[in-house]
Design an enzyme around this catalytic site. Structure first.
Site, PDB file in Angstrom:
ATOM      1  N   HIS A  78       0.770  -1.244   0.000  1.00 14.46           N
ATOM      2  CA  HIS A  78       0.000   0.000   0.000  1.00 14.46           C
ATOM      3  C   HIS A  78       0.803   1.297   0.000  1.00 14.46           C
ATOM      4  O   HIS A  78       0.229   2.350  -0.259  1.00 14.46           O
ATOM      5  CB  HIS A  78      -0.964   0.010   1.190  1.00 14.46           C
ATOM      6  CG  HIS A  78      -1.909  -1.142   1.179  1.00 14.46           C
ATOM      7  ND1 HIS A  78      -2.904  -1.268   0.229  1.00 14.46           N
ATOM      8  CD2 HIS A  78      -1.983  -2.249   1.958  1.00 14.46           C
ATOM      9  CE1 HIS A  78      -3.565  -2.399   0.450  1.00 14.46           C
ATOM     10  NE2 HIS A  78      -3.024  -3.018   1.484  1.00 14.46           N
TER      11      HIS A  78
ATOM     12  N   HIS B  74      -3.244  -3.262   7.847  1.00 11.41           N
ATOM     13  CA  HIS B  74      -4.306  -3.584   6.882  1.00 11.41           C
ATOM     14  C   HIS B  74      -4.925  -2.289   6.383  1.00 11.41           C
ATOM     15  O   HIS B  74      -5.219  -1.387   7.168  1.00 11.41           O
ATOM     16  CB  HIS B  74      -5.369  -4.452   7.553  1.00 11.41           C
ATOM     17  CG  HIS B  74      -6.606  -4.645   6.730  1.00 11.41           C
ATOM     18  ND1 HIS B  74      -6.639  -5.450   5.605  1.00 11.41           N
ATOM     19  CD2 HIS B  74      -7.854  -4.121   6.859  1.00 11.41           C
ATOM     20  CE1 HIS B  74      -7.864  -5.407   5.086  1.00 11.41           C
ATOM     21  NE2 HIS B  74      -8.612  -4.608   5.826  1.00 11.41           N
TER      22      HIS B  74
END
Length: 156
Positions: free
Chosen positions: A40, A147
């Site tokens: 990410h 996450h």
């Protein structure tokens, strides 16, 4: 006599091999925090108007091995700013857990979505640049993102 000693040591040898087999794989395993960063974070760059950004990054970051990951978001902010989100507004995660946090300001992100009809091994993605608040799940010591849960528009 020598055979008896060898047989006596056999259970100990089996135990040692079992322990090594259990411990060794975890030594090379990527931590959840490192996996979050790989999947990410792209602090160094922004795709500007590059339509192949997602195709390139998804492949480069190993998210098209064995399957096409359907959706992924890259954050174009310094890692420390994304880590700071873990100490901002607490929100409920999509899965109902209570360890998610929403960024207090919007961040530059790129959404990558698998195009209709795209199949492994030819993973093709649509690239969309956005300014959104991000929601991340955090855990560990130090408390860091593990996450990417969602991105949301500014609610003001």
């Amino acid at each position: 006599m020598a055979l008896e000693k060898s047989l006596a040591l056999l259970p100990l040898l089996v135990l040692v091999l079992l322990v090594l087999g259990w411990v060794q794989p975890s030594l090379g395993r990527e931590s959840r925090a490192k996996k979050f960063q790989r999947q990410h974070m792209d602090s160094d760059g922004s795709p500007s108007s590059n339509p192949t950004y997602c195709n390139d990054m998804m492949r480069r970051r190993n998210m098209t091995q064995g399957r096409c990951k359907p959706v992924n978001t890259f954050v174009h902010e310094p890692l420390v700013d994304v880590q700071d989100v873990c100490f901002q507004e607490k929100v409920t995660c999509k899965n109902g857990q209570a360890n998610c946090y929403k960024s207090s300001s919007s961040m530059h992100i790129t959404d990558c979505r698998l195009t209709n009809g795209s199949r492994y091994p030819n993973c093709a993605y649509r690239t969309s640049q956005k300014e959104r608040h991000i929601i991340v799940a955090c855990e560990g010591n130090p408390y860091v993102p593990v996450h990417f849960d969602a991105s949301v528009e500014d609610s003001t």
